[in-house]
Enzyme design. Structure first.
Site, PDB file in Angstrom:
ATOM      1  N   ASP A 102       0.861  -1.174   0.000  1.00  0.00           N
ATOM      2  CA  ASP A 102       0.000   0.000   0.000  1.00  0.00           C
ATOM      3  C   ASP A 102       0.904   1.233   0.000  1.00  0.00           C
ATOM      4  O   ASP A 102       1.273   1.731  -1.061  1.00  0.00           O
ATOM      5  CB  ASP A 102      -0.917  -0.072   1.226  1.00  0.00           C
ATOM      6  CG  ASP A 102      -1.958   1.035   1.245  1.00  0.00           C
ATOM      7  OD1 ASP A 102      -2.007   1.820   0.306  1.00  0.00           O
ATOM      8  OD2 ASP A 102      -2.728   1.115   2.219  1.00  0.00           O
ATOM      9  N   LYS A 130      -0.755  -1.353  -4.875  1.00  0.00           N
ATOM     10  CA  LYS A 130      -1.769  -0.309  -5.096  1.00  0.00           C
ATOM     11  C   LYS A 130      -1.204   0.881  -5.855  1.00  0.00           C
ATOM     12  O   LYS A 130      -0.173   1.426  -5.477  1.00  0.00           O
ATOM     13  CB  LYS A 130      -2.323   0.185  -3.754  1.00  0.00           C
ATOM     14  CG  LYS A 130      -3.412  -0.685  -3.224  1.00  0.00           C
ATOM     15  CD  LYS A 130      -4.142   0.002  -2.073  1.00  0.00           C
ATOM     16  CE  LYS A 130      -4.920  -1.044  -1.301  1.00  0.00           C
ATOM     17  NZ  LYS A 130      -5.605  -0.474  -0.129  1.00  0.00           N
TER      18      LYS A 130
HETATM   19  P1  IMP Z   1       1.878  -0.528   3.820  1.00  0.00           P
HETATM   20  O1  IMP Z   1       2.930  -0.568   4.870  1.00  0.00           O
HETATM   21  O2  IMP Z   1       1.123   0.750   3.809  1.00  0.00           O
HETATM   22  O3  IMP Z   1       2.409  -0.895   2.454  1.00  0.00           O
HETATM   23  O4  IMP Z   1       0.778  -1.569   4.258  1.00  0.00           O
HETATM   24  C1  IMP Z   1       0.814  -2.883   3.885  1.00  0.00           C
HETATM   25  C2  IMP Z   1      -0.108  -3.731   4.759  1.00  0.00           C
HETATM   26  O5  IMP Z   1      -1.361  -3.095   4.991  1.00  0.00           O
HETATM   27  C3  IMP Z   1      -0.434  -5.030   4.054  1.00  0.00           C
HETATM   28  O6  IMP Z   1       0.471  -6.032   4.432  1.00  0.00           O
HETATM   29  C4  IMP Z   1      -1.836  -5.333   4.545  1.00  0.00           C
HETATM   30  O7  IMP Z   1      -1.780  -6.065   5.740  1.00  0.00           O
HETATM   31  C5  IMP Z   1      -2.436  -3.991   4.834  1.00  0.00           C
HETATM   32  N1  IMP Z   1      -3.298  -3.535   3.724  1.00  0.00           N
HETATM   33  C6  IMP Z   1      -3.048  -2.507   2.876  1.00  0.00           C
HETATM   34  N2  IMP Z   1      -4.038  -2.355   1.977  1.00  0.00           N
HETATM   35  C7  IMP Z   1      -4.933  -3.330   2.238  1.00  0.00           C
HETATM   36  C8  IMP Z   1      -6.182  -3.719   1.621  1.00  0.00           C
HETATM   37  O8  IMP Z   1      -6.681  -3.150   0.626  1.00  0.00           O
HETATM   38  N3  IMP Z   1      -6.818  -4.790   2.177  1.00  0.00           N
HETATM   39  C9  IMP Z   1      -6.328  -5.461   3.256  1.00  0.00           C
HETATM   40  N4  IMP Z   1      -5.170  -5.145   3.846  1.00  0.00           N
HETATM   41  C10 IMP Z   1      -4.472  -4.081   3.354  1.00  0.00           C
END
Ligand code: IMP
Ligand code: MG
Length: 174
Positions: A102, A130
């Site tokens: 994300d 994403k």
């Molecule tokens: P980041 O550190 O912002 O890249 O977040 C990554 C983590 O957030 C992933 O491993 C997921 O556990 C959670 N996450 C981010 N987007 C989603 C989504 O659309 N659905 C479910 N979990 C998500």
């Protein structure tokens, strides 16, 4: 929030992408086996199980649990290690297997953390990435699908611990 809105990726689409990624990994790591797959709990458990069974070289497994989200859908930017690796990774070729990128904060932190432990290499395999998010710059060497900035569930991904067992990936309604 809480009801399934539409299917984003079908079982068939996921299956063929998993095979494609596994074929690339098998080829790339052919002379660096065993490869250590590090699955990020809990979201990656289904992807990891399917991916691993399509990889044609010797592999080892370990798992980490990280927390940056709680049960909300907004990232806090704080990464905590809830469960660390069981094995030493010094000198090993490590492939981090994650469900979704994300903001990239989780993986950026983790890649630096594992590299600092003396791994021979640390690459990232993420089923979903994403688009249109402010991101930390991280190299996702093996990316399954680039998806719009929507909240998705299924195939390991949850909302408040639900929906992980859906065999496909769906968008949750706002
Ligand atoms: P980041 O550190 O912002 O890249 O977040 C990554 C983590 O957030 C992933 O491993 C997921 O556990 C959670 N996450 C981010 N987007 C989603 C989504 O659309 N659905 C479910 N979990 C998500
Ligand atoms: Mg996760």
């Amino acid at each position: 929030m809480g009801e399934i809105e539409e299917t984003l990726l079908t079982e068939e689409q996921i299956r063929s992408k998993v095979c494609e990624l596994a074929a690339r990994i098998t080829e790339d790591y052919a002379d660096r086996a065993p490869l250590l797959l590090v699955g990020i709990l809990k979201g990656a458990f289904i992807f990891l199980a399917d991916l691993a069974r399509e990889i044609g070289i010797p592999i080892e497994f370990d798992f980490m649990a990280l927390s940056s989200y709680g049960s909300s859908t907004k990232t806090s930017g704080v990464v905590r290690i809830m469960k660390d690796l069981d094995v030493e990774i010094k000198g090993k070729h490590v492939l981090i297997v994650e469900d979704i990128v994300d903001t990239g904060l989780t993986l950026s932190y983790l890649q630096r953390n594992l590299a600092a432990r003396g791994a021979a290499s640390v690459e990232i395999c993420a089923l979903l990435n994403k688009r249109g998010r402010d991101k930390v710059d991280i190299p996702v060497k093996y990316e399954g699908f680039s998806i719009p900035n929507v909240f998705v569930v299924g195939y390991g991904l949850d909302h408040a611990e639900r929906y992980r067992n859906l065999p496909y990936i769906a968008v949750l309604e706002k």
